[in-house]
Design a protein around this motif. Structure first.
Motif, PDB file in Angstrom:
ATOM      1  N   ALA A 307       0.822  -1.207   0.000  1.00 14.90           N
ATOM      2  CA  ALA A 307       0.000   0.000   0.000  1.00 14.90           C
ATOM      3  C   ALA A 307       0.855   1.256   0.000  1.00 14.90           C
ATOM      4  O   ALA A 307       0.512   2.260  -0.632  1.00 14.90           O
ATOM      5  CB  ALA A 307      -0.934  -0.009   1.210  1.00 14.90           C
ATOM      6  N   GLU A 308       1.984   1.201   0.697  1.00 15.87           N
ATOM      7  CA  GLU A 308       2.859   2.376   0.803  1.00 15.87           C
ATOM      8  C   GLU A 308       3.798   2.504  -0.389  1.00 15.87           C
ATOM      9  O   GLU A 308       3.989   3.600  -0.932  1.00 15.87           O
ATOM     10  CB  GLU A 308       3.678   2.290   2.088  1.00 15.87           C
ATOM     11  CG  GLU A 308       4.637   3.451   2.286  1.00 15.87           C
ATOM     12  CD  GLU A 308       5.443   3.341   3.568  1.00 15.87           C
ATOM     13  OE1 GLU A 308       6.391   4.117   3.741  1.00 15.87           O
ATOM     14  OE2 GLU A 308       5.123   2.454   4.392  1.00 15.87           O
ATOM     15  N   GLU A 309       4.379   1.388  -0.826  1.00 13.88           N
ATOM     16  CA  GLU A 309       5.429   1.441  -1.841  1.00 13.88           C
ATOM     17  C   GLU A 309       4.919   1.235  -3.256  1.00 13.88           C
ATOM     18  O   GLU A 309       5.658   1.460  -4.220  1.00 13.88           O
ATOM     19  CB  GLU A 309       6.489   0.376  -1.526  1.00 13.88           C
ATOM     20  CG  GLU A 309       7.189   0.598  -0.192  1.00 13.88           C
ATOM     21  CD  GLU A 309       8.243  -0.470   0.075  1.00 13.88           C
ATOM     22  OE1 GLU A 309       8.395  -1.376  -0.779  1.00 13.88           O
ATOM     23  OE2 GLU A 309       8.900  -0.388   1.113  1.00 13.88           O
ATOM     24  N   ARG A 310       3.687   0.779  -3.410  1.00 13.27           N
ATOM     25  CA  ARG A 310       3.088   0.539  -4.727  1.00 13.27           C
ATOM     26  C   ARG A 310       3.990  -0.358  -5.572  1.00 13.27           C
ATOM     27  O   ARG A 310       4.331  -1.462  -5.170  1.00 13.27           O
ATOM     28  CB  ARG A 310       2.774   1.861  -5.434  1.00 13.27           C
ATOM     29  CG  ARG A 310       1.966   2.831  -4.588  1.00 13.27           C
ATOM     30  CD  ARG A 310       0.624   2.272  -4.174  1.00 13.27           C
ATOM     31  NE  ARG A 310      -0.287   2.094  -5.284  1.00 13.27           N
ATOM     32  CZ  ARG A 310      -1.094   3.021  -5.764  1.00 13.27           C
ATOM     33  NH1 ARG A 310      -1.110   4.222  -5.223  1.00 13.27           N
ATOM     34  NH2 ARG A 310      -1.919   2.758  -6.765  1.00 13.27           N
ATOM     35  N   LEU A 311       4.416   0.114  -6.723  1.00 10.08           N
ATOM     36  CA  LEU A 311       5.184  -0.752  -7.626  1.00 10.08           C
ATOM     37  C   LEU A 311       6.556  -1.106  -7.070  1.00 10.08           C
ATOM     38  O   LEU A 311       7.126  -2.144  -7.439  1.00 10.08           O
ATOM     39  CB  LEU A 311       5.343  -0.081  -8.989  1.00 10.08           C
ATOM     40  CG  LEU A 311       4.057   0.136  -9.794  1.00 10.08           C
ATOM     41  CD1 LEU A 311       4.381   0.713 -11.162  1.00 10.08           C
ATOM     42  CD2 LEU A 311       3.274  -1.152  -9.950  1.00 10.08           C
ATOM     43  N   ASP A 312       7.107  -0.272  -6.183  1.00 11.56           N
ATOM     44  CA  ASP A 312       8.410  -0.597  -5.586  1.00 11.56           C
ATOM     45  C   ASP A 312       8.352  -1.898  -4.801  1.00 11.56           C
ATOM     46  O   ASP A 312       9.374  -2.583  -4.641  1.00 11.56           O
ATOM     47  CB  ASP A 312       8.863   0.538  -4.651  1.00 11.56           C
ATOM     48  CG  ASP A 312       9.293   1.777  -5.427  1.00 11.56           C
ATOM     49  OD1 ASP A 312       9.633   1.634  -6.616  1.00 11.56           O
ATOM     50  OD2 ASP A 312       9.269   2.875  -4.850  1.00 11.56           O
ATOM     51  N   ALA A 313       7.171  -2.230  -4.316  1.00 15.00           N
ATOM     52  CA  ALA A 313       7.030  -3.459  -3.536  1.00 15.00           C
ATOM     53  C   ALA A 313       7.192  -4.702  -4.396  1.00 15.00           C
ATOM     54  O   ALA A 313       7.367  -5.800  -3.866  1.00 15.00           O
ATOM     55  CB  ALA A 313       5.665  -3.486  -2.848  1.00 15.00           C
ATOM     56  N   PHE A 314       7.147  -4.545  -5.717  1.00 14.39           N
ATOM     57  CA  PHE A 314       7.249  -5.685  -6.627  1.00 14.39           C
ATOM     58  C   PHE A 314       8.577  -5.686  -7.379  1.00 14.39           C
ATOM     59  O   PHE A 314       8.666  -6.176  -8.501  1.00 14.39           O
ATOM     60  CB  PHE A 314       6.078  -5.677  -7.611  1.00 14.39           C
ATOM     61  CG  PHE A 314       4.734  -5.742  -6.942  1.00 14.39           C
ATOM     62  CD1 PHE A 314       4.275  -6.924  -6.392  1.00 14.39           C
ATOM     63  CD2 PHE A 314       3.937  -4.608  -6.843  1.00 14.39           C
ATOM     64  CE1 PHE A 314       3.044  -6.989  -5.767  1.00 14.39           C
ATOM     65  CE2 PHE A 314       2.702  -4.657  -6.225  1.00 14.39           C
ATOM     66  CZ  PHE A 314       2.258  -5.851  -5.675  1.00 14.39           C
ATOM     67  N   SER A 315       9.604  -5.136  -6.748  1.00 11.71           N
ATOM     68  CA  SER A 315      10.939  -5.170  -7.341  1.00 11.71           C
ATOM     69  C   SER A 315      11.538  -6.561  -7.167  1.00 11.71           C
ATOM     70  O   SER A 315      11.218  -7.289  -6.221  1.00 11.71           O
ATOM     71  CB  SER A 315      11.846  -4.127  -6.675  1.00 11.71           C
ATOM     72  OG  SER A 315      11.329  -2.826  -6.863  1.00 11.71           O
ATOM     73  N   THR A 316      12.432  -6.927  -8.097  1.00 12.44           N
ATOM     74  CA  THR A 316      13.106  -8.223  -8.041  1.00 12.44           C
ATOM     75  C   THR A 316      14.578  -8.034  -8.357  1.00 12.44           C
ATOM     76  O   THR A 316      15.011  -6.973  -8.829  1.00 12.44           O
ATOM     77  CB  THR A 316      12.494  -9.207  -9.057  1.00 12.44           C
ATOM     78  OG1 THR A 316      12.735  -8.715 -10.383  1.00 12.44           O
ATOM     79  CG2 THR A 316      10.999  -9.371  -8.843  1.00 12.44           C
ATOM     80  N   GLU A 317      15.362  -9.078  -8.097  1.00  8.08           N
ATOM     81  CA  GLU A 317      16.780  -9.018  -8.424  1.00  8.08           C
ATOM     82  C   GLU A 317      16.998  -8.988  -9.937  1.00  8.08           C
ATOM     83  O   GLU A 317      17.977  -8.424 -10.422  1.00  8.08           O
ATOM     84  CB  GLU A 317      17.507 -10.226  -7.819  1.00  8.08           C
ATOM     85  CG  GLU A 317      17.516 -10.228  -6.289  1.00  8.08           C
ATOM     86  CD  GLU A 317      18.223 -11.446  -5.738  1.00  8.08           C
ATOM     87  OE1 GLU A 317      18.656 -12.302  -6.557  1.00  8.08           O
ATOM     88  OE2 GLU A 317      18.344 -11.548  -4.506  1.00  8.08           O
ATOM     89  N   ASP A 318      16.096  -9.588 -10.677  1.00  5.34           N
ATOM     90  CA  ASP A 318      16.176  -9.580 -12.135  1.00  5.34           C
ATOM     91  C   ASP A 318      15.693  -8.228 -12.642  1.00  5.34           C
ATOM     92  O   ASP A 318      14.532  -7.858 -12.459  1.00  5.34           O
ATOM     93  CB  ASP A 318      15.306 -10.705 -12.705  1.00  5.34           C
ATOM     94  CG  ASP A 318      15.282 -10.711 -14.228  1.00  5.34           C
ATOM     95  OD1 ASP A 318      16.043  -9.937 -14.841  1.00  5.34           O
ATOM     96  OD2 ASP A 318      14.502 -11.502 -14.797  1.00  5.34           O
TER      97      ASP A 318
END
Length: 731
Positions: A307-318
């Motif tokens: 809720a807070e980070e939006r798309l940043d919450a779905f970051s990956t190493e790839d």
């Protein structure tokens, strides 16, 4: 090398068996080349025998014929990526793919195109299905990731063909340099073989077309974020579209990834996490992997992070595997004008948008905008969920807003918002005149209209336009408030009045008028403030909040007396009288209503006169002045019929039925109220229908008809609930 000199007929055997020897034949006559041929023949002694379809005959050859072994054996390739472990809710698509195996070949290569937005699971589905059926293709399977949406990694057909030919065992020095020659060799090698070809992440038909083997014994599966319509029309490909998962299947995917124990421990948080993921499989997998790698992380804590980070919450190493990277690659592939529209569509923060509204937002014609919208739909960055109505999926909307912030200037964003708000304002004005042509309106200095303002043929069409746009109009008013566009924050709620009075969505009424009143007071717009106070008082009265309604109207009367026309003073006074009646202050009610009625008569305002008479009749009925009440209602209904005001004609009939019921004339009362119900349904006035059903329930209760009373009370309760109107009825 063995050299044969022959004269006459020569047979060349073409074998599809990969365990064969490739022979070349070269015949000459008189020093001139007559024939060049390459063929694969079996290594068995009877190599030149065969059927008509795999034997080629050359006649009257005289010269040198050369046969030689090429020195390599073609392997059986098995290139499919590893299949995924967790898979859910794609049975319909899988069944469609299976049907390709059962259909008889018509001479062309069976080709299926699986399309959908980035992250929706196209590659996973294609790989999963390909593994299930690969045994049906004994000559192998080929896989090429075309990287169609990566600026620097996109694979051109020439490179794809070279890698395929190498996989088929063609030595590097035998691979042609020309793309067309490579494609011809590829088709020759696959002809007659049973092979499965998976072409992943195609951006254009041009990437795919040279890789189609043109053999009915092969099957091609293509995945793309674009629709690639030319593959459907020219090559006869069958398209299958993937969407995000339904909520229950999104929860199932989380359960299979994270484990049942953790999901069952926080079921509500798991449902909210799936919603925050937009039900997008890639986002769900990233969230699931985060929970698996952090066994002490609660699902509710991850929900708060998302809720807070939006798309940043779905970051990956790839770097290419995050949600933002997937969306960005699709965005960068758009033509510039389509990319601009993509950004602007995030500004309204509304459930959906029509073509004319989008055209106003973009400052383009409707025709041009429609084409750009189709481009976005074709790229699966936008969904046409109803004909000519478009919306984002949740996470794509968030990404589009990021693009608008990064790639559009503040002036561009502000100008687009003003264009859209102006379009909604003038469209609503146009529709309101069809819904309530009899209303008198205050004069407002409206901004200039933008774009193609719709015209409406009748009341029903205008009302249905409002129903379609209702949530978008609410979003527009919120947007005007958030961006401090005070003119629109005032005028949009003012022009909403006809629809609010007819549809009686009281929560909409209260919210929009809070916004409008704040803006009107900030602008010092006393007329608009008086209008909005008089209007919102009806909403408070509908909800049974008579004290708030009284406060609104007392302030409105003061403003109208100082700044407004006389008809508006009469409007506020008659509504004030209706509130006095509800509060039991009957003397004050009579005084206010009689004053208002006299003002309407003096002004020649028959519509206002009829409204005042109806309110006066309700007060008279309450104090048992039934004859006076009926007389006033008969005059009111006469005016309504003369003006063609069917909605208020139905309301008058319902009032007459109530008065007749109080007089004990039950049969006549039921007849009048049932007539009212017919009109309510005809004009789609749900609030009037609810009130009439409630009155019928009261009548049947008095007559001891409990079952009929219960049914009418149930219907009334359901209608009130749908409108958001508080009530004490038990369904």
């Amino acid at each position: 090398m063995t050299i044969f000199r022959v004269s006459g007929t020569l047979l060349f055997h073409r074998a599809s068996n990969p365990r064969s020897t490739t022979l070349s034949a070269h015949a000459t006559r008189g020093g001139r080349s007559l024939l060049c041929w390459e063929a694969e023949v079996s290594n068995e002694p009877q190599g030149f025998s065969g059927t008509a379809k795999n034997v080629v005959q050359a006649t009257s050859i005289s010269g040198g014929v050369h046969f030689h072994h090429n020195g390599f054996d073609a392997p059986v390739p098995h290139q499919l990526p590893t299949s995924i472990k967790h898979f859910t809710n794609r049975e319909t698509i899988l069944a469609g793919l299976n049907s390709l195996l059962d259909e008889p070949a018509d001479g062309s290569t069976p080709t299926s195109l699986v399309v959908g937005s980035g992250g929706v699971g196209k590659t996973s589905l294609a790989t999963y299905w390909a593994h299930r059926v690969r045994e049906r293709f004994p000559d192998g399977d080929l896989y090429v990731d075309l990287h169609g949406y990566h600026d620097t990694r996109r694979v051109p057909p020439d490179d794809s063909l070279e890698s395929i030919l190498c996989a088929l065992g063609v030595p590097g020095d035998r691979v042609p340099t020309d793309t067309d020659a490579k494609a011809a060799m590829y088709r020759s090698l696959l002809h007659g073989r049973r092979m499965l070809i998976l072409l992943d992440n195609a951006a254009t038909a041009e990437q795919v077309r040279p890789l189609l083997p043109d053999s009915p014994t092969c099957l091609v599966l293509v995945t793309s974020r674009n629709r690639l319509p030319s593959l459907l029309t020219r090559e006869g490909a069958i398209q299958m579209a993937l969407d995000v998962l339904p909520p229950e299947h999104a929860a199932e995917l989380l359960r299979s990834t994270v484990g049942a124990d953790r999901i069952d421990a926080e079921p509500e948080a798991a449902s909210e996490l799936a919603r925050r993921c937009g039900y997008l499989p890639l986002a769900l997998r990233i969230a699931g992997e985060r929970l698996v790698s952090s066994p002490h992380l609660r699902i509710s804590e991850l929900v708060a992070e998302v809720a807070e980070e939006r798309l940043d919450a779905f970051s990956t190493e790839d770097e290419f595997g995050s949600i933002r990277a997937v969306f960005a690659s699709s965005y960068r592939a758009l033509p510039p004008e389509a990319a601009t529209l993509f950004r602007l569509l995030s500004l309204p923060e509304s459930p959906d948008i029509s073509v004319p509204a989008a055209a106003a937002l973009a400052g383009l014609t409707s025709t041009r905008t429609r084409r750009l919208l189709e481009t976005l739909v074709g790229a699966h960055l936008l969904d046409e969920h109803q004909p000519r109505r478009f919306r984002f999926h949740d996470l794509i909307s968030t990404f589009a807003a990021e693009c608008a912030e990064a790639d559009a200037t503040a002036d561009e964003r502000d100008a687009a918002v003003r264009r859209l708000l102006s379009w909604y304002l003038h469209a609503m004005i146009s529709a309101s005149w069809k819904v309530a042509p009899e209303f008198t309106r205050i004069e407002l200095d409206h901004p200039e209209p933008i774009g193609d303002v719709p015209e409406f043929t009748d009341r029903a069409t205008a009302l249905h336009w409002y129903d379609d746009e209702r949530q978008n109009l609410l979003a527009a008013i919120r947007l005007a408030s958030a961006r401090d566009e005070r003119v629109f924050a005032v005028q949009l709620p003012v022009e909403l009045f006809a629809f609010l009075l007819t549809r009686r969505r009281v929560t909409d009424w209260l919210e929009t008028h809070r916004i409008g009143l704040t803006a009107a007071r900030a602008r010092g717009d006393h007329l608009a403030e008086a209008w909005l106070l008089t209007s919102v008082a009806i909403a408070h009265r509908t909800c049974g909040d008579y004290e708030s309604s009284l406060s609104d109207l007392e302030r409105a009367v003061q403003l109208w007396q100082r700044f407004g026309p006389e008809w508006a003073q009469a409007w506020a006074l008659r509504d004030l009288g209706a509130v006095y009646h509800q509060l039991g202050r009957h003397t004050e009610a009579d005084e206010a209503l009689e004053t208002a009625q006299a003002m309407h008569v003096a002004l020649g305002d028959e519509w206002g006169e009829a409204t005042a008479l109806s309110a006066l009749a309700l007060t008279e009925c309450h104090i048992d002045q039934f004859d006076e009440a009926l007389m006033h209602l008969e005059r009111a209904i006469e005016i309504r019929r003369s003006q063609g005001d069917r909605r208020n004609e139905g309301t008058c009939l319902s009032h007459i039925g109530m008065v007749l019921g109080e007089m004990g004339r039950t049969d006549e009362a039921v007849e009048r109220i049932e007539q009212a119900l017919e009109i309510h349904h005809e004009v789609e006035f749900a609030y009037g229908a609810a009130l009439s059903h409630e009155r019928l329930a009261d009548l049947f209760d008095r007559n001891g008809q409990a079952d009929r009373a219960r049914e009418h009370r149930r219907i009334a309760a359901e209608l009130y609930d749908d409108l958001g109107v508080p009530h004490s009825l038990s369904a």
